[in-house]
Each structure stands twice: as C-alpha cells, then as structure tokens.
Design a protein around this motif. Structure first.
Motif, PDB file in Angstrom:
ATOM      1  N   LYS A 129     -27.403   5.523   4.626  1.00 16.11           N
ATOM      2  CA  LYS A 129     -27.064   5.895   6.007  1.00 16.11           C
ATOM      3  C   LYS A 129     -27.893   5.073   6.996  1.00 16.11           C
ATOM      4  O   LYS A 129     -27.385   4.671   8.055  1.00 16.11           O
ATOM      5  CB  LYS A 129     -27.329   7.386   6.224  1.00 16.11           C
ATOM      6  N   PHE A 147     -28.948  10.072  12.982  1.00 16.83           N
ATOM      7  CA  PHE A 147     -29.313   9.743  11.600  1.00 16.83           C
ATOM      8  C   PHE A 147     -30.381  10.704  11.076  1.00 16.83           C
ATOM      9  O   PHE A 147     -30.319  11.143   9.924  1.00 16.83           O
ATOM     10  CB  PHE A 147     -29.829   8.302  11.504  1.00 16.83           C
ATOM     11  N   GLU A 177     -29.000   8.192  -0.708  1.00 16.73           N
ATOM     12  CA  GLU A 177     -27.976   8.346   0.328  1.00 16.73           C
ATOM     13  C   GLU A 177     -28.598   8.197   1.719  1.00 16.73           C
ATOM     14  O   GLU A 177     -27.966   7.708   2.653  1.00 16.73           O
ATOM     15  CB  GLU A 177     -27.297   9.715   0.196  1.00 16.73           C
ATOM     16  N   GLU A 236     -28.877  13.767   9.967  1.00 23.68           N
ATOM     17  CA  GLU A 236     -28.191  13.529   8.694  1.00 23.68           C
ATOM     18  C   GLU A 236     -29.198  13.476   7.543  1.00 23.68           C
ATOM     19  O   GLU A 236     -28.940  13.987   6.457  1.00 23.68           O
ATOM     20  CB  GLU A 236     -27.416  12.211   8.781  1.00 23.68           C
ATOM     21  N   GLU A 237     -30.354  12.881   7.797  1.00 24.60           N
ATOM     22  CA  GLU A 237     -31.411  12.822   6.786  1.00 24.60           C
ATOM     23  C   GLU A 237     -31.855  14.227   6.388  1.00 24.60           C
ATOM     24  O   GLU A 237     -32.032  14.524   5.195  1.00 24.60           O
ATOM     25  CB  GLU A 237     -32.595  12.029   7.322  1.00 24.60           C
ATOM     26  N   GLN A 262     -26.595   1.579   7.115  1.00 23.07           N
ATOM     27  CA  GLN A 262     -25.344   1.586   7.875  1.00 23.07           C
ATOM     28  C   GLN A 262     -25.623   1.561   9.378  1.00 23.07           C
ATOM     29  O   GLN A 262     -24.965   0.849  10.137  1.00 23.07           O
ATOM     30  CB  GLN A 262     -24.525   2.833   7.511  1.00 23.07           C
TER      31      GLN A 262
END
Length: 416
Positions: free
Chosen positions: A363, A130, A359, A133-134, A366
């Motif tokens: 994430k 994550f 976003e 992704e961040e 999620q």
C-alpha cells in the motif's frame, strides 16, 4: 541439491570417525573446530538486487516515521534538513519532497509567536489515509503478530527479551509502533512487562507456553509432507547451492554428515550442549532459520541479530554460520551492511511466500508510485508548455523576419 538424510546414532558416528581418522587423514576434518571450516564468500546478484529494490521504499518510510514522531506530526523544514545525515538521505529535503509529492504538504507558519514565518512539513491527506489502512491491516493480522512475538520469547534462553532490543527489531518483524503499549496489554495470558519502559531497563516475559507455537517452520513443513505422502519425513534444512558455486570435497563431506545429524528445534532447551559441538551448530542454524522465516523480508541485518547473542546463545563468531552454510543462507554486503538472507525464501530474487503484513508495504509503495506518476505527468506538461513557447517564439521570429524582408523589398521598389 537437497541432501538426503537418515537417522544416525551419535555414539556410533563418533566411533567410526575416530576409526577412519586413523586410516584416512581427511577424516580429521570432523574433529577440527567448526570455526576453522571456511567457505569462500560468493556474490549472488539476484539476492543483492532484492535488497537494492527496496532501498527507496525503506528510505521514504524512515523519513515518514521521523515526521510522525514529532509533536503534532509537523516539523520545520530546516530542522528536518539537519537530520539528513542520520536519515542517510543523500539529497536535500526540498528535493526529496519534490520527488515524493504524495507524502507531505509544505506550508508556512511561525515557530514562535513573533518570529518570521518559515516552511513546515506535515503529513499529507493521502498519507493519513494510508496510515488508517495500515492500522486496519495490523488489526486484521493481530493474531499473527502475537504468534511472532511469542515465538521470539520462546526461543530466548529465559523466555525474556529486553524491550529496547524488541523495539530495535520491530520493523524487521512487522510489529506496530505501539505494540508494547497496546498489543502486549491485550494479551496478559501471554506477555508480562517487567520494569518501567521509561527507564530503559524493562523486559518482556513470556507468561504461558503454547506447545502449538513451539513448532518451527521446518518441523511444520515435515509434518505437512508426512500428511501428503503418508511417509514419515524427518525435519531438516533445504540445502541448495547457487549456480556456479562449489564446495571443496572435504567441506562437502562435512556438510553431508552435519545434515545427517538430528534436527534440533530452536524451541528446546540446549543448555546441556557444548557451544563448539556440531549439535549446537545445528541448533544455531535452526534459530537463524526460524528468525529469518518470521521476518517480513526473510532477511535481517547481521548487526541486529548480534544484539541477541546472549538471549539466543549465539557464539561470538556467529556470523561465520552464514557463509559456512551457503546452501541455506546468503550474506549480502549490499549497502555496506551485512544482511543475512534465507535462500529458500527467494526465487530469481523474488519472495516466494509473502508475509501477510507485507500488504502494508504494498500500500505504501502504491502511494509512492501515485506521487511519482503525478510528478512525471507534471514534468511532461511543463516540457510541452516550454516546447509550445519555443515554437511560438520561433513563429514570431519568423513573422518578424518576414516583415523585415517585406519592408526591405518595399524600400527597394521606392528607390527604383
């Protein structure tokens, strides 16, 4: 209701108001200090729920950042337990870890070479994914982050803001943790860091004024409407009172006349305006509107806004603005903290236009939900195992009872 606006000349207004005040005492309202105009606060359950809904996400995010800030991004579990009060965590750390299994791994290690092994907490593999992704999302939206930072500086009195204060609001605007170390240095045409950050007396200064950045959300909206309709639209606030909310007649008249005043951009110099004037009130509301519009969730805790009193020329009683203009703002008291919210940004408690940096939140949520689902599945399987064990024991008890009955019958036959 959106109040209809039109051009008004200030001198003419003052003359008419003075004349009317001699005829009608109600017009004296316009000559009273603005701070004396009171509006009763009214609870908005839908907007309160929007804050409550994000409570779990923010709590988990705080614990994650606490661990990430540790050397090696690991911490003894008992040390983290001691920080529960500061983190405002009302459950014990082992319980928190069990409820959120996707975030951390627990393992045993020694604090010192000869000490007994103790439990440590470290970032899980999924949380590391994550974080990657961040970083990707932040890089993709870097121009938007730079624009936000420029706007914050452009609204400030001397185009300078304290680094400490910017760090304090980075979460509200979606700035990355390292924005002062990496991002600022990549844009020397916009930013200059003054003073050593380690001494706590450093400032971020705006180097270049970009006129394209000096347009507020309200001004941009008016331009877009003008292009669509072909009719010049004056920039002004959307004003809509919540259902069941009413203003006294004299307050409605004041709001109507106040909305008719020319919009004052938060990016213009207002050093010539009297702090107690209606024009300054218009500008202050404009600054709050712009700050909330730039924030991730279109809401900011009032104490955080108060840290910028001097830089943005707020009065000491600035928080009364949020209740006085209840058709523009809502001040939530949820969680024991006053939070200023932008009404037009929400519909039925949901954000209408989402910041692209949200976003990251999506994430993260999620990731949390994946862990929650796994835990729920594990609990379900455990319950099924317990149920099977109980059924097996019941069957075994039944068989034993049957065997006992059979033995009793056999004994009776022998006696006969």
């Amino acid at each position: 209701m959106l109040f209809k606006t039109y051009s008004v000349y200030t001198n003419t207004i003052k003359h008419l108001l003075h004349k009317q005040s001699l005829i009608n005492p109600l017009f004296n309202l316009h000559t009273k200090p603005i701070s004396s105009l009171k509006v009763v606060w009214r609870k908005d359950p839908q907007l309160d729920h929007a804050i409550e809904r994000d409570k779990q996400y923010k709590l988990c995010s705080k614990v994650v950042k606490e661990v990430l800030n540790e050397p090696g991004q690991v911490i003894p579990l008992r040390y983290l337990e001691k920080r529960r009060d500061r983190l405002r965590l009302n459950i014990k750390i082992p319980t928190f870890l069990n409820k959120n299994p996707a975030l951390f791994d627990v393992y045993h290690d020694r604090i010192r070479p000869k000490s007994e092994p103790v439990r440590f907490v470290r970032v899980s593999h999924r949380l590391r994914n994550f974080l990657e992704e961040e970083r990707r999302i932040v890089l993709k939206n870097e121009e938007w982050i730079v624009l936000k930072l420029c706007k914050l500086l452009m609204m400030a009195k001397d185009k300078v803001l304290s680094v400490d204060k910017l760090v304090h609001v980075k979460r509200e605007f979606g700035f990355p943790n390292d924005f002062l170390v990496n991002l600022v240095h990549r844009y020397p045409n916009y930013f200059r860091l003054i003073g050593p950050p380690e001494e706590g007396k450093s400032f971020l200064e705006l180097v270049e004024w970009n006129p394209e950045f000096a347009k507020s959300v309200i001004e941009q909206r008016a331009e877009e409407e003008s292009c669509l309709t072909g009719i010049r639209v004056r920039p002004n606030f959307y004003y809509k009172l919540p259902s069941g909310f009413f203003l006294r007649k004299e307050m409605r008249e004041w709001v109507r006349d106040w909305l008719e005043l020319d919009y004052i951009s938060p990016y213009v110099d207002v050093s010539h305006l009297d702090q107690a004037s209606q024009e300054m009130e218009k500008r202050t509301v404009g600054v709050f509107h712009e700050l909330l519009s730039l924030s991730l969730f279109k809401r900011i805790p009032v104490p955080i806004l108060g840290k910028f009193n001097e830089e943005y020329r707020f009065s000491n009683a600035f928080s009364s603005v949020f209740t006085r203009h209840s058709g523009i703002f809502y001040m939530s008291l949820k969680g024991g903290i006053k939070t200023a919210m932008l009404r037009e940004a929400y519909k039925d408690g949901e954000l209408i236009q989402r910041d692209p940096l949200l976003e990251i939140k999506d994430k993260f949520v999620q990731l949390l939900e994946e862990g929650w689902q796994e835990r729920a599945e594990q609990l379900r399987l455990q319950k099924e195992e317990v149920k099977k064990d109980r059924e097996m024991l019941a069957m075994m008890d039944g068989d034993m009872d049957g065997q006992e009955s059979s033995r009793e019958l056999d004994g009776q036959e022998v006696e006969e």
